[in-house]
Scaffold this motif. Structure first.
Motif, PDB file in Angstrom:
ATOM      1  N   SER A 209      25.268 -12.471 -20.105  1.00  0.00           N
ATOM      2  CA  SER A 209      26.421 -12.944 -20.907  1.00  0.00           C
ATOM      3  C   SER A 209      26.215 -14.545 -21.239  1.00  0.00           C
ATOM      4  CB  SER A 209      27.558 -12.959 -20.184  1.00  0.00           C
ATOM      5  OG  SER A 209      27.842 -11.631 -19.691  1.00  0.00           O
ATOM      6  N   GLN A 210      25.834 -15.438 -20.284  1.00  0.00           N
ATOM      7  CA  GLN A 210      25.809 -16.859 -20.610  1.00  0.00           C
ATOM      8  C   GLN A 210      24.981 -16.915 -22.020  1.00  0.00           C
ATOM      9  OE1 GLN A 210      25.367 -15.534 -17.858  1.00  0.00           O
ATOM     10  NE2 GLN A 210      25.822 -16.722 -16.146  1.00  0.00           N
ATOM     11  N   SER A 211      23.942 -16.398 -21.855  1.00  0.00           N
ATOM     12  CA  SER A 211      22.971 -16.541 -23.284  1.00  0.00           C
ATOM     13  C   SER A 211      23.415 -15.742 -24.460  1.00  0.00           C
ATOM     14  CB  SER A 211      21.618 -15.998 -22.962  1.00  0.00           C
ATOM     15  OG  SER A 211      21.117 -16.643 -21.866  1.00  0.00           O
ATOM     16  N   GLN A 212      24.043 -14.766 -24.402  1.00  0.00           N
ATOM     17  CA  GLN A 212      24.572 -14.033 -25.622  1.00  0.00           C
ATOM     18  C   GLN A 212      25.563 -14.663 -26.208  1.00  0.00           C
ATOM     19  OE1 GLN A 212      25.514  -9.969 -24.445  1.00  0.00           O
ATOM     20  NE2 GLN A 212      23.342  -9.471 -24.017  1.00  0.00           N
ATOM     21  N   SER A 213      26.355 -15.470 -25.304  1.00  0.00           N
ATOM     22  CA  SER A 213      27.638 -16.287 -26.039  1.00  0.00           C
ATOM     23  C   SER A 213      27.100 -17.377 -26.753  1.00  0.00           C
ATOM     24  CB  SER A 213      28.597 -16.965 -24.848  1.00  0.00           C
ATOM     25  OG  SER A 213      27.786 -18.047 -24.214  1.00  0.00           O
ATOM     26  N   THR A 214      25.932 -17.842 -27.149  1.00  0.00           N
ATOM     27  CA  THR A 214      25.354 -19.004 -27.779  1.00  0.00           C
ATOM     28  C   THR A 214      24.399 -18.388 -28.639  1.00  0.00           C
ATOM     29  OG1 THR A 214      23.777 -19.673 -26.254  1.00  0.00           O
ATOM     30  CG2 THR A 214      26.034 -20.664 -26.374  1.00  0.00           C
ATOM     31  N   ALA A 215      24.081 -16.879 -28.971  1.00  0.00           N
ATOM     32  CA  ALA A 215      23.021 -16.343 -29.540  1.00  0.00           C
ATOM     33  C   ALA A 215      23.141 -16.247 -31.015  1.00  0.00           C
ATOM     34  CB  ALA A 215      22.912 -14.753 -29.031  1.00  0.00           C
ATOM     35  N   GLY A 216      24.339 -16.595 -31.308  1.00  0.00           N
ATOM     36  CA  GLY A 216      24.500 -16.369 -32.897  1.00  0.00           C
ATOM     37  C   GLY A 216      25.416 -17.891 -33.258  1.00  0.00           C
ATOM     38  N   THR A 217      25.924 -17.483 -34.586  1.00  0.00           N
ATOM     39  CA  THR A 217      26.852 -18.506 -35.031  1.00  0.00           C
ATOM     40  C   THR A 217      28.314 -18.561 -34.521  1.00  0.00           C
ATOM     41  OG1 THR A 217      25.682 -18.727 -37.139  1.00  0.00           O
ATOM     42  CG2 THR A 217      27.821 -19.776 -37.209  1.00  0.00           C
ATOM     43  N   GLN A 218      28.998 -19.754 -33.917  1.00  0.00           N
ATOM     44  CA  GLN A 218      30.352 -19.583 -33.369  1.00  0.00           C
ATOM     45  C   GLN A 218      31.264 -19.467 -34.508  1.00  0.00           C
ATOM     46  OE1 GLN A 218      31.196 -19.854 -30.200  1.00  0.00           O
ATOM     47  NE2 GLN A 218      29.114 -20.095 -29.380  1.00  0.00           N
ATOM     48  N   GLY A 227      31.308  -6.285 -35.489  1.00  0.00           N
ATOM     49  CA  GLY A 227      29.950  -6.590 -34.778  1.00  0.00           C
ATOM     50  C   GLY A 227      29.895  -7.976 -34.152  1.00  0.00           C
ATOM     51  N   ASP A 228      31.031  -8.716 -34.412  1.00  0.00           N
ATOM     52  CA  ASP A 228      30.978 -10.218 -33.529  1.00  0.00           C
ATOM     53  C   ASP A 228      31.069  -9.804 -32.128  1.00  0.00           C
ATOM     54  OD1 ASP A 228      30.964 -11.432 -35.984  1.00  0.00           O
ATOM     55  OD2 ASP A 228      32.964 -12.138 -36.225  1.00  0.00           O
ATOM     56  N   ILE A 229      30.356 -10.798 -31.525  1.00  0.00           N
ATOM     57  CA  ILE A 229      30.065 -10.752 -29.906  1.00  0.00           C
ATOM     58  C   ILE A 229      31.460 -11.509 -29.286  1.00  0.00           C
ATOM     59  CG2 ILE A 229      28.896 -11.221 -27.804  1.00  0.00           C
ATOM     60  CD1 ILE A 229      26.352 -10.654 -29.486  1.00  0.00           C
ATOM     61  N   LEU A 230      32.088 -10.860 -28.864  1.00  0.00           N
ATOM     62  CA  LEU A 230      33.320 -11.952 -28.199  1.00  0.00           C
ATOM     63  C   LEU A 230      32.751 -12.074 -26.805  1.00  0.00           C
ATOM     64  CD1 LEU A 230      36.208  -9.154 -28.912  1.00  0.00           C
ATOM     65  CD2 LEU A 230      35.506 -11.185 -30.277  1.00  0.00           C
ATOM     66  N   TYR A 231      33.349 -13.157 -26.209  1.00  0.00           N
ATOM     67  CA  TYR A 231      32.864 -13.770 -24.994  1.00  0.00           C
ATOM     68  C   TYR A 231      34.233 -14.399 -24.128  1.00  0.00           C
ATOM     69  CZ  TYR A 231      32.346 -18.349 -27.003  1.00  0.00           C
ATOM     70  OH  TYR A 231      32.479 -19.741 -27.750  1.00  0.00           O
ATOM     71  N   TRP A 232      34.031 -14.492 -23.132  1.00  0.00           N
ATOM     72  CA  TRP A 232      35.271 -14.921 -22.201  1.00  0.00           C
ATOM     73  C   TRP A 232      34.283 -16.110 -21.400  1.00  0.00           C
ATOM     74  CZ3 TRP A 232      35.014 -10.232 -24.056  1.00  0.00           C
ATOM     75  CH2 TRP A 232      36.322  -9.610 -24.648  1.00  0.00           C
ATOM     76  N   GLY A 233      35.410 -17.189 -21.174  1.00  0.00           N
ATOM     77  CA  GLY A 233      34.445 -18.570 -20.612  1.00  0.00           C
ATOM     78  C   GLY A 233      34.129 -19.355 -21.654  1.00  0.00           C
ATOM     79  N   SER A 234      33.401 -20.473 -21.132  1.00  0.00           N
ATOM     80  CA  SER A 234      32.784 -21.288 -22.135  1.00  0.00           C
ATOM     81  C   SER A 234      31.483 -20.639 -22.624  1.00  0.00           C
ATOM     82  CB  SER A 234      32.755 -22.871 -21.474  1.00  0.00           C
ATOM     83  OG  SER A 234      33.664 -23.069 -21.070  1.00  0.00           O
ATOM     84  N   ALA A 235      31.476 -21.094 -23.899  1.00  0.00           N
ATOM     85  CA  ALA A 235      29.827 -20.850 -24.551  1.00  0.00           C
ATOM     86  C   ALA A 235      28.918 -21.427 -23.711  1.00  0.00           C
ATOM     87  CB  ALA A 235      29.969 -21.417 -25.976  1.00  0.00           C
ATOM     88  N   GLY A 236      28.041 -20.656 -23.501  1.00  0.00           N
ATOM     89  CA  GLY A 236      26.683 -20.955 -22.679  1.00  0.00           C
ATOM     90  C   GLY A 236      27.058 -20.765 -21.200  1.00  0.00           C
ATOM     91  N   SER A 237      28.250 -20.497 -20.898  1.00  0.00           N
ATOM     92  CA  SER A 237      28.338 -20.298 -19.496  1.00  0.00           C
ATOM     93  C   SER A 237      29.680 -18.979 -19.280  1.00  0.00           C
ATOM     94  CB  SER A 237      29.211 -21.502 -18.697  1.00  0.00           C
ATOM     95  OG  SER A 237      30.305 -21.880 -19.279  1.00  0.00           O
ATOM     96  N   ALA A 238      29.491 -18.187 -20.221  1.00  0.00           N
ATOM     97  CA  ALA A 238      30.534 -17.169 -20.302  1.00  0.00           C
ATOM     98  C   ALA A 238      30.276 -16.289 -19.274  1.00  0.00           C
ATOM     99  CB  ALA A 238      30.380 -16.458 -21.721  1.00  0.00           C
TER     100      ALA A 238
END
Length: 277
Positions: A209-218, A227-238
């Motif tokens: 998850s941590q890496s996927q939260s920064t895999a594309g454009t915020q 198709g957008d990836i949603l994440y919970w937590g901070s980008a890079g530490s989701a």
């Protein structure tokens, strides 16, 4: 009878006279006296008793013994003095070491407290940012999830190509189990599901998850696309991810209790999103 028989003699009676000599000497450190006498004839002229006395003499052995005793006493005194100095030095060193240790402990404690305070401040800041982001998302998502259902419906139905394939795969996984570390096909964890879904359209995502939260454009939560990836937590530490499928909903492997489900965004508002399509 001799006429002189009764005449008393005028000669002095014979007596033994002796002259004595007094000698003194040192034997084994003690004073010894020796008296010698010699018998002299009675008619010899009386002489006064002659006395001689020799003072004790210090022999070489006695002097050597005294010197050795003095040297021994001096060595003992020196040893005591050296031991006292050594003890004082060690006590001083121990005191300095204790003082240095106390200072080091105090410094370490202060650093730990400072680090703890910094961590708490950072977490508080991240939480405030997350709350602000969610508040903004709620206000903008009202149009997506409630106020404009026709627009939302067209968003889902208009998904074509890669986005449509992605959504189709995700819907086919609904109801499957959540298993930590699993990436299919019978069960998934959250990042395992997103990785498997995007692999259907030729996109290779990182595994966690941590890496996927920064895999594309915020992207902002008010500007989501299918198709957008949603994440919970901070980008890079989701700590959790899912995929937006339109109509204000997302699909994700939530937890062992629910498994893979489809939920509205306001069920658990995400922190942010990235776009890889």
């Amino acid at each position: 009878m001799s006429p002189n028989a009764l005449i008393p003699s005028h000669r002095k009676p014979r007596r033994s006279a002796s002259s004595r000599a007094l000698r003194a000497g040192v034997t084994g450190g003690f004073l010894t006296l020796a008296v010698t006498g010699a018998t002299v004839p009675a008619n010899a002229a009386e002489k006064p008793v002659s006395e001689t006395q020799e003072m004790p003499t210090i022999t070489a052995a006695l002097a050597t013994s005294a010197t050795k005793s003095a040297d021994t006493a001096q060595q003992v005194a020196f040893s005591y003095e050296r031991q006292a100095l050594q003890d004082a030095t060690e006590a001083k060193a121990d005191k300095a070491a204790d003082k240095a240790k106390a200072a080091a402990d105090k410094k370490a404690k202060a650093e730990a407290e400072a680090k703890k305070a910094a961590d708490e401040a950072r977490r508080a800041k991240e939480a405030a940012q997350a709350r602000a982001s969610r508040s903004d998302a709620r206000s903008t998502l009202s149009d997506v999830s409630g106020g404009s259902s026709s627009s939302s419906s067209s968003s889902s139905s208009s998904a074509t190509g890669s986005a449509a394939t992605l959504v189709s795969f995700l819907k086919a996984q609904l109801g499957k189990a959540y298993v930590m570390g699993s990436n299919g096909p019978a069960s998934y964890d959250c990042s395992g599901l997103t990785q498997a879904a995007f692999s259907q359209i030729g996109i290779d995502l990182p595994r966690v998850s941590q890496s996927q939260s920064t895999a594309g454009t915020q992207v902002g939560l008010g500007n989501l696309q299918v198709g957008d990836i949603l994440y919970w937590g901070s980008a890079g530490s989701a700590y959790h991810v899912a995929v937006y499928v339109g109509n204000g909903n997302f699909i994700g492997a939530q937890n062992p209790s629910t498994g893979i489900v489809e939920r509205p965004l306001n069920y658990d508002m995400p922190t942010g999103a990235v776009r890889v399509l």
